[in-house]
Design an enzyme around this catalytic site. Structure first.
Site, PDB file in Angstrom:
ATOM      1  N   GLY A   1       0.860  -1.141   0.098  1.00 48.16           N
ATOM      2  CA  GLY A   1      -0.085  -0.016   0.143  1.00 48.16           C
ATOM      3  C   GLY A   1       0.814   1.425  -0.009  1.00 48.16           C
ATOM      4  CB  THR A   2       3.534   2.369  -0.601  1.00 51.32           C
ATOM      5  OG1 THR A   2       4.468   3.321  -0.403  1.00 51.32           O
ATOM      6  CG2 THR A   2       4.311   1.271  -1.267  1.00 51.32           C
ATOM      7  CB  THR A   3       2.863   5.714  -4.776  1.00 51.84           C
ATOM      8  OG1 THR A   3       1.560   5.571  -4.719  1.00 51.84           O
ATOM      9  CG2 THR A   3       3.486   6.145  -6.066  1.00 51.84           C
TER      10      THR A   3
ATOM     11  CG  ASP B   1       2.724   7.172  -0.275  1.00 47.11           C
ATOM     12  OD1 ASP B   1       1.889   6.714   0.197  1.00 47.11           O
ATOM     13  OD2 ASP B   1       3.815   6.352  -0.653  1.00 47.11           O
TER      14      ASP B   1
ATOM     15  CE  LYS C   1       4.631   4.849   2.579  1.00 43.64           C
ATOM     16  NZ  LYS C   1       3.411   4.621   1.971  1.00 43.64           N
TER      17      LYS C   1
END
Lengths: 401, 248
Positions: free
Chosen positions: A122-124, A139, A155
């Site tokens: 769940g990330t970019t 993000d 991150k």
């Protein structure tokens, strides 16, 4: 301290102590041991304020120091049990919530609708290389089963002075393995008197993760680094970037030491100074390598990882080219993350941006994408208004004629 | 998703593999090379599960090179194929605790130390079955660590001539005049059946390959934009130009 110490633990791996040997009896509830670890823990967090590599993507635990530095002040309690919150050193125990909370894979938003692919990261995050180095951006939203656990988690984690890694997957796993990788790279540097290349670091990480294939360990990292011995960058960096080693108190002491030892080591190895070449040079230059815990290891020029990656890819594929300037690259990376956060529910909040060159990495100020969204709306509004007025002018001209 | 093809002629072997490295629905890389050079005249083409391919193929590659270093001469393609098959078969029903061949029980250490155990290094893997809560990968009782890879091994031997070996993830080995792996194989094997002759020339083999790739492009649901093509003959491995099949 070898990997077997970490593998041999009963619980999911805790942070290995840098100085003390890791005991099998290292249980989280053992507060007496923690006092020794606490010093280390504080020292560790003191080295990395705001970096907060320990703050998880999936599980959040407050760190007092980190809270004061965070641009977003929030007082929400962590998802772990209350007593551990009181300990300042509970960031050493990402294992605690992992026992109590559901497994890392987030459940779909509407379980009745089948997902086209598993939203497990769940990330970019993204990383790409260009003539001016490597840009790594991500993000800052940490989600856990449809809940935003932390809106300000970093991150992109620096590993050493010339290597940053973007993290995706389970945050605790990513933080731990980044740290293990940093340790191994430092050991390599001490033993062989040169920095291990990005490809070597990727291979090392990939092989370290291989025994865990088939388990729930989930790490999808993009290693963005600069290979080569040339400490003197031929091209001046023209942007206003924060200087990493002094402000951010970089990855570890090793980064400052490596900057000192690397030039000394470079002389016997490289006779001529390396030039910044127009393409990904074989010997030195920017490198982007994707490493996944399921074993995939890909070397390339552009990667994006996470649930928001399709959205980011579509922006990056059209706009990234080798000859772009640093400003352009930064703008494209920001926009890609922004568009991904706009569309993807599991990405959002802020964007972190790192730029790696021959001189090392530099970190851009964390930017809140909410502002960007409103600025975009404003721009759109202005553009529409302009076009309307242009059309009116044209019509008026026609009438006059 | 991935596609491998091999065609054996009277004195050469032509092999091709697609260039896509994918992760779920995203093409992460468009120029990924799936061929591993085992020796001057042997190529291993490897597709399958994400990490298994590179891990297994590199392991075979390094061991074949080790054989050459120890004994002074290279493994023949037949020997290399059988060696590969043996390893794949051993891992298929391997159990943690009874290590196959001569393995190093501390092999998780091999990445950090410089010891040479004298045996064949086997990378230890976490088993696939569910584990008891809290157990590390060492403490599993009965479980398997198979490599899910499909292989084509192509080589040229001085004595035996060219050879193409088809191997699947259950370690079935077959020497075949032509072979293909992947979903694309369903579409192209009949073309190979129809047009293959044992006395193909190099140009005819490339034409046959092009026919197969055109069919893939026409009927296969996935987009495989480019293929790496290599030819092995008595002079070694030759890179041929990548076949970009233009989408129709």
């Amino acid at each position: 301290m070898a990997l077997q110490d970490v593998c041999g633990l009963q619980n999911p791996p805790l942070f290995p102590q840098w100085s003390a040997p890791l005991l099998r009896s290292f249980m989280p509830e053992d507060s007496t041991h923690l006092s020794g670890g606490g010093i280390h823990g504080e020292a560790f967090s003191a080295r990395l304020p705001g970096r907060g590599s320990l703050s998880p993507l999936e599980f959040y635990m407050p760190i007092a120091e980190y809270l004061t530095k965070s641009p977003i002040n929030f007082g929400q309690s962590s998802l772990s049990s209350a007593p551990t919150c009181l300990l300042n050193i509970d960031h050493l125990h990402p294992s605690l919530p992992s026992i109590s909370l559901p497994p890392p894979t987030p459940c779909p938003i509407s379980p009745s609708v089948p997902l086209p692919f598993t939203l497990s990261h769940g990330t970019t995050t993204l990383g790409f290389a260009f003539q001016g180095g490597v840009i790594a951006a991500a993000d800052t939203r940490s989600s856990c089963s449809g809940l935003v656990a932390c809106p300000a988690s970093p991150k992109v984690l620096p590993i050493h002075s010339h290597l940053v890694g973007t993290t995706s997957g389970t945050s605790a796993d990513c933080a731990l393995w980044k740290r293990i990788l940093a340790r191994e790279l430092r050991l390599y540097q001490l033993r062989h008197r040169r920095r291990l290349s990005t490809g070597g670091a990727a291979k090392l990480l990939s092989h370290m993760l291989h025994p865990f294939k088939g388990t729930e360990l989930c790490v999808a990292a993009t290693l963005c680094g600069w290979d080569g011995d040339d400490e003197n960058d031929k091209q001046p960096i023209t942007d206003k970037y924060e200087n990493p080693p002094t402000n951010q108190t970089a990855a570890s002491d090793s980064s400052s030491q490596s900057a000192g030892t690397a030039p000394a080591a470079s002389q016997p190895l490289v006779a001529t100074t390396q030039q910044v070449v127009q393409s990904l040079s074989k010997i030195c230059g920017p490198r982007v390598i994707y490493v996944c815990s399921d074993g995939l290891r890909l070397k390339g020029g552009l990667f994006s990882v996470g649930s928001g990656s399709p959205y980011a890819y579509s922006i990056l594929d059209s706009s990234v080219y080798w000859g772009m300037s640093v400003q352009e690259a930064t703008a494209v990376a920001r926009e890609a993350v922004f568009r991904a956060t706009y569309r993807d529910a599991y990405s959002g909040n802020n964007v972190d941006l790192y730029h790696v060159t021959a001189k090392g990495w530099r970190r851009r100020e964390r930017e809140n994408l909410k502002e960007e969204y409103y600025r975009e709306k404003e721009r759109e509004r202005k553009r529409v208004a302009e076009r309307k007025s242009e059309k009116k002018d044209v019509k008026c001209d026609d009438r006059d004629v | 998703m991935e596609y491998l093809i091999g065609i054996q002629g009277p004195d050469f072997v032509l092999v091709a593999a697609d260039n896509v490295a994918a992760s779920s629905i995203i093409q992460m890389k468009h120029d990924y090379d799936k061929m591993f050079k085992l020796s001057e005249k042997i190529l291993l083409l490897c597709v399958g599960e994400a990490g298994d391919t590179v891990q297994f193929a590199e392991y075979i590659q390094k061991n074949v090179q080790l054989y050459k270093m120890r004994n002074g001469y290279e493994l023949s393609p037949a020997a290399a194929a059988n060696f590969t098959r043996k390893n794949l078969a051993d891992y298929l029903r391997s159990r943690v605790g009874t290590e196959p061949l001569r393995s190093n029980p501390e092999c998780s250490m091999i990445y950090f130390s410089n010891r040479d155990s004298g045996g064949v290094y086997l990378p230890k893997r976490a088993p696939e079955t569910c584990r008891e809560q809290g157990d590390g990968p060492d403490q599993i009782k009965a479980s398997q660590t198979p490599y899910h890879v499909n292989l084509l091994l192509a080589g040229y031997d001085e004595a035996d001539g060219p050879g193409l070996y088809y191997m699947d993830y259950l370690s079935a080995l077959a020497k075949a005049p032509f072979a293909a792996h992947g979903y694309g194989a369903f579409l192209t094997l009949s073309i190979l059946d129809r047009y293959y002759r044992p006395d193909l020339t190099r140009e005819e083999a490339v034409d046959l390959l092009k026919k197969c790739l055109e069919e893939l492009n026409k009927r296969f649901i996935l987009n495989l934009p480019s293929f790496t093509v290599r030819l092995i003959d008595k002079d070694g491995i030759h890179d041929m130009e990548k076949l970009p099949v233009a989408p129709k």
